[in-house]
Scaffold this motif. Structure first.
Motif, PDB file in Angstrom:
ATOM      1  N   PHE A  45       0.845  -1.195   0.000  1.00  0.00           N
ATOM      2  CA  PHE A  45       0.000   0.000   0.000  1.00  0.00           C
ATOM      3  C   PHE A  45       0.879   1.242   0.000  1.00  0.00           C
ATOM      4  O   PHE A  45       1.807   1.365   0.816  1.00  0.00           O
ATOM      5  N   ASN A  46       0.579   2.117  -0.931  1.00  0.00           N
ATOM      6  CA  ASN A  46       1.320   3.369  -1.036  1.00  0.00           C
ATOM      7  C   ASN A  46       0.584   4.468  -0.275  1.00  0.00           C
ATOM      8  O   ASN A  46       1.110   5.030   0.681  1.00  0.00           O
ATOM      9  N   VAL A  47      -0.691   4.743  -0.653  1.00  0.00           N
ATOM     10  CA  VAL A  47      -1.553   5.648   0.117  1.00  0.00           C
ATOM     11  C   VAL A  47      -2.510   4.771   0.914  1.00  0.00           C
ATOM     12  O   VAL A  47      -3.312   4.028   0.345  1.00  0.00           O
ATOM     13  N   GLN A  48      -2.415   4.843   2.246  1.00  0.00           N
ATOM     14  CA  GLN A  48      -3.216   4.014   3.130  1.00  0.00           C
ATOM     15  C   GLN A  48      -4.661   4.547   3.201  1.00  0.00           C
ATOM     16  O   GLN A  48      -4.911   5.741   2.986  1.00  0.00           O
ATOM     17  N   SER A  59     -11.074   8.893   0.964  1.00  0.00           N
ATOM     18  CA  SER A  59     -10.314   9.980   0.350  1.00  0.00           C
ATOM     19  C   SER A  59      -9.173  10.385   1.276  1.00  0.00           C
ATOM     20  O   SER A  59      -9.394  10.535   2.485  1.00  0.00           O
ATOM     21  N   PRO A  60      -7.951  10.571   0.769  1.00  0.00           N
ATOM     22  CA  PRO A  60      -7.584  10.452  -0.657  1.00  0.00           C
ATOM     23  C   PRO A  60      -7.670   9.013  -1.146  1.00  0.00           C
ATOM     24  O   PRO A  60      -7.767   8.083  -0.360  1.00  0.00           O
ATOM     25  N   ALA A  61      -7.615   8.874  -2.487  1.00  0.00           N
ATOM     26  CA  ALA A  61      -7.727   7.555  -3.095  1.00  0.00           C
ATOM     27  C   ALA A  61      -6.636   6.630  -2.578  1.00  0.00           C
ATOM     28  O   ALA A  61      -5.480   7.019  -2.426  1.00  0.00           O
ATOM     29  N   VAL A  62      -7.023   5.394  -2.287  1.00  0.00           N
ATOM     30  CA  VAL A  62      -6.061   4.372  -1.873  1.00  0.00           C
ATOM     31  C   VAL A  62      -5.233   3.960  -3.095  1.00  0.00           C
ATOM     32  O   VAL A  62      -5.778   3.775  -4.189  1.00  0.00           O
ATOM     33  N   THR A  63      -3.916   3.825  -2.911  1.00  0.00           N
ATOM     34  CA  THR A  63      -3.062   3.356  -4.007  1.00  0.00           C
ATOM     35  C   THR A  63      -2.229   2.164  -3.546  1.00  0.00           C
ATOM     36  O   THR A  63      -1.835   2.067  -2.383  1.00  0.00           O
ATOM     37  N   VAL A  64      -2.013   1.253  -4.488  1.00  0.00           N
ATOM     38  CA  VAL A  64      -1.244   0.033  -4.222  1.00  0.00           C
ATOM     39  C   VAL A  64      -0.127  -0.065  -5.253  1.00  0.00           C
ATOM     40  O   VAL A  64      -0.358   0.079  -6.460  1.00  0.00           O
ATOM     41  N   LYS A  65       1.111  -0.311  -4.760  1.00  0.00           N
ATOM     42  CA  LYS A  65       2.267  -0.442  -5.646  1.00  0.00           C
ATOM     43  C   LYS A  65       2.540  -1.907  -5.980  1.00  0.00           C
ATOM     44  O   LYS A  65       2.385  -2.780  -5.128  1.00  0.00           O
ATOM     45  N   PHE A 119     -11.656  -1.532  10.110  1.00  0.00           N
ATOM     46  CA  PHE A 119     -11.361  -2.558   9.121  1.00  0.00           C
ATOM     47  C   PHE A 119      -9.958  -2.385   8.554  1.00  0.00           C
ATOM     48  O   PHE A 119      -9.285  -1.386   8.818  1.00  0.00           O
ATOM     49  N   THR A 120      -9.538  -3.377   7.783  1.00  0.00           N
ATOM     50  CA  THR A 120      -8.334  -3.260   6.958  1.00  0.00           C
ATOM     51  C   THR A 120      -8.703  -3.633   5.535  1.00  0.00           C
ATOM     52  O   THR A 120      -9.730  -4.286   5.286  1.00  0.00           O
ATOM     53  N   LEU A 121      -7.853  -3.214   4.592  1.00  0.00           N
ATOM     54  CA  LEU A 121      -8.005  -3.622   3.202  1.00  0.00           C
ATOM     55  C   LEU A 121      -6.916  -4.623   2.863  1.00  0.00           C
ATOM     56  O   LEU A 121      -5.814  -4.585   3.419  1.00  0.00           O
ATOM     57  N   SER A 122      -7.227  -5.516   1.957  1.00  0.00           N
ATOM     58  CA  SER A 122      -6.219  -6.431   1.427  1.00  0.00           C
ATOM     59  C   SER A 122      -6.162  -6.272  -0.072  1.00  0.00           C
ATOM     60  O   SER A 122      -7.179  -6.036  -0.733  1.00  0.00           O
ATOM     61  N   ALA A 123      -4.947  -6.387  -0.622  1.00  0.00           N
ATOM     62  CA  ALA A 123      -4.738  -6.232  -2.055  1.00  0.00           C
ATOM     63  C   ALA A 123      -4.182  -7.537  -2.607  1.00  0.00           C
ATOM     64  O   ALA A 123      -3.300  -8.165  -1.985  1.00  0.00           O
ATOM     65  N   ALA A 124      -4.674  -7.946  -3.763  1.00  0.00           N
ATOM     66  CA  ALA A 124      -4.230  -9.185  -4.400  1.00  0.00           C
ATOM     67  C   ALA A 124      -4.005  -8.953  -5.882  1.00  0.00           C
ATOM     68  O   ALA A 124      -4.656  -8.109  -6.511  1.00  0.00           O
ATOM     69  N   LEU A 128       1.303 -12.781  -7.115  1.00  0.00           N
ATOM     70  CA  LEU A 128       2.150 -11.874  -6.343  1.00  0.00           C
ATOM     71  C   LEU A 128       1.784 -11.948  -4.866  1.00  0.00           C
ATOM     72  O   LEU A 128       0.640 -12.239  -4.509  1.00  0.00           O
ATOM     73  N   THR A 129       2.744 -11.687  -4.018  1.00  0.00           N
ATOM     74  CA  THR A 129       2.481 -11.650  -2.581  1.00  0.00           C
ATOM     75  C   THR A 129       1.574 -10.465  -2.281  1.00  0.00           C
ATOM     76  O   THR A 129       1.871  -9.319  -2.656  1.00  0.00           O
ATOM     77  N   GLY A 130       0.464 -10.743  -1.625  1.00  0.00           N
ATOM     78  CA  GLY A 130      -0.507  -9.689  -1.350  1.00  0.00           C
ATOM     79  C   GLY A 130      -0.050  -8.758  -0.241  1.00  0.00           C
ATOM     80  O   GLY A 130       1.033  -8.915   0.348  1.00  0.00           O
ATOM     81  N   ALA A 131      -0.906  -7.782   0.066  1.00  0.00           N
ATOM     82  CA  ALA A 131      -0.580  -6.798   1.102  1.00  0.00           C
ATOM     83  C   ALA A 131      -1.835  -6.472   1.897  1.00  0.00           C
ATOM     84  O   ALA A 131      -2.961  -6.573   1.390  1.00  0.00           O
ATOM     85  N   THR A 132      -1.637  -6.094   3.152  1.00  0.00           N
ATOM     86  CA  THR A 132      -2.729  -5.674   4.028  1.00  0.00           C
ATOM     87  C   THR A 132      -2.459  -4.249   4.491  1.00  0.00           C
ATOM     88  O   THR A 132      -1.331  -3.914   4.888  1.00  0.00           O
ATOM     89  N   SER A 133      -3.503  -3.424   4.442  1.00  0.00           N
ATOM     90  CA  SER A 133      -3.350  -2.008   4.801  1.00  0.00           C
ATOM     91  C   SER A 133      -3.326  -1.805   6.304  1.00  0.00           C
ATOM     92  O   SER A 133      -3.568  -2.725   7.089  1.00  0.00           O
ATOM     93  N   ASN A 134      -3.051  -0.575   6.694  1.00  0.00           N
ATOM     94  CA  ASN A 134      -3.277  -0.166   8.078  1.00  0.00           C
ATOM     95  C   ASN A 134      -4.779  -0.224   8.351  1.00  0.00           C
ATOM     96  O   ASN A 134      -5.595  -0.196   7.422  1.00  0.00           O
ATOM     97  N   SER A 135      -5.158  -0.304   9.612  1.00  0.00           N
ATOM     98  CA  SER A 135      -6.581  -0.269   9.951  1.00  0.00           C
ATOM     99  C   SER A 135      -7.121   1.148   9.766  1.00  0.00           C
ATOM    100  O   SER A 135      -6.384   2.136   9.872  1.00  0.00           O
ATOM    101  N   PHE A 136      -8.418   1.227   9.456  1.00  0.00           N
ATOM    102  CA  PHE A 136      -9.076   2.519   9.281  1.00  0.00           C
ATOM    103  C   PHE A 136     -10.495   2.416   9.801  1.00  0.00           C
ATOM    104  O   PHE A 136     -11.023   1.313  10.000  1.00  0.00           O
TER     105      PHE A 136
END
Length: 362
Positions: A45-48, A59-65, A119-124, A128-136
């Motif tokens: 996660f780039n922008v959490q 907002s701002p938009a969540v971004t994933v690298k 909650f948290t977000l997960s990216a897949a 590729l190895t996924g990622a989990t965001s900070n809680s929000f």
């Protein structure tokens, strides 16, 4: 003379390499190298995600690298990255959960969570190895609508619906407004009636209005409606109100006529104390008649005149009127009898006709 050395870098970019030394190596030659990212290996996660309100986009938009093993953004990557939310979370219809990376970065500008909580977000992205965001945190909005949380159940006329009907005050996306204490009112569909002792308006407690004293008195199938000012109302599931205990009997026909010696068949219909029809109770009703007799539900008499038919079901009674008309004249009676006259005189007589049961027929 020369010296050989090797350079290794894990950070993508264009570093400048400078060689320096002593003695014969008085100059400091430089060379610019290009370090390219490696093969895509993982996500980050780039922008959490940040705190938002249910139904609104984060907002701002969540971004994933998309990164290589060393954490460099794989700028040539355009693969699809998919977002999910942790247990209990939900996204509003219309949220875009899969986005193609642009220069190695996937931007999610339309993530609209609807459930409140943390909650948290997960990216897949494929293998590729996924990622989990900070809680929000997703905060609730303003009260918007009502919903039945305990539906009405079958009951008997004159009895309170049990379990108590409950109505929730909710936000637009179905979350309970736990701080709400507004007044919720209940109505019943066409044909339904509540007793005067029923409590039809209740203040919500922690967002829930509980109706423990809804006493319908009309039998049938109905629905309840709930309202609360400008909030969107709601309608319950259908439920049944059965008639109560036998309180009165109606005999049919209510009035009839027969010829002396004949009979009339009757039916008995039972009603509860609220005049709800219980149904045919002929089989449990005992019939009787003044100046006559009944066999089962069929009553007759040989005595001309208005007779009263009574139906009795466990002490609950109903009546009907049976008019008994005289039958066909079977004999005459002259009057006066006896009579005396003087020789040569006359006597006027009247003749009365009677049926076989002695009823005056004309």
């Amino acid at each position: 003379n020369f010296v050989t050395f090797y350079y290794e870098d894990t950070t993508a970019g264009s570093p400048t390499i400078t060689a320096s030394g002593t003695g014969a190596f008085t100059s400091a030659p430089t060379q610019v190298e290009t370090v390219n990212p490696g093969t895509a290996s993982k996500l980050a996660f780039n922008v959490q995600p940040t705190t938002t309100t249910a139904g609104n986009a984060i907002s701002p938009a969540v971004t994933v690298k998309v990164e290589d093993t060393y954490g460099n953004v794989v700028t040539g990557d355009s693969s699809n990255v998919t977002i999910a939310i942790s247990t209990g979370g939900a996204f509003k219809s219309g949220s875009i959960l899969t986005v193609a990376a642009s220069s190695g970065i996937a931007t999610f500008s339309n993530l609209m969570p609807t459930a409140t909580g943390t909650f948290t977000l997960s990216a897949a992205d494929g293998s590729l190895t996924g990622a989990t965001s900070n809680s929000f945190t997703v905060n609730a909005g303003t009260a918007a609508k009502l919903a039945f949380s305990q539906q009405p159940t079958t009951t008997t006329a004159g009895n309170a619906i049990s379990a108590a009907v409950t109505v929730d005050v909710e936000y637009a996306y179905g979350n309970l407004v736990t701080t709400d204490s507004s007044s919720v009112s209940i109505g019943i569909s066409t044909g339904g009636v509540f007793s005067g002792s029923s409590t039809l308006t209740v203040a919500a407690s922690s967002g829930v209005a509980a109706f423990s004293n809804l006493v319908p008195t009309a039998s049938g199938s109905f629905t309840l409606s709930a309202s609360d000012g400008a909030l969107a109302g709601t309608t319950s599931n259908a439920f049944t109100v059965n008639a109560g205990m036998l309180a009165s009997i109606t005999l049919s026909p209510a009035s009839a006529s027969i010829t002396a010696g004949g009979s009339q068949a009757y039916t008995a219909t039972g009603y509860d104390q609220y005049s709800n029809k219980i149904g045919d109770v002929t089989g449990s009703t005992t019939f009787s008649i003044t100046n006559g007799s009944c066999t089962g539900a069929s009553c007759g008499s040989t005595v001309a005149g208005a007779q009263t038919v009574t139906g009795n079901d466990g002490g609950i009674k109903g009546t009907a009127t049976l008019t008994v008309n005289p039958g066909t004249i079977t004999h005459l009676v002259l009057s006066p009898t006896p009579a005396t006259i003087t020789a040569g005189g006359t006597q006027a007589y009247t003749a009365a006709g009677y049926d076989m049961y002695g009823n005056l027929a004309g």
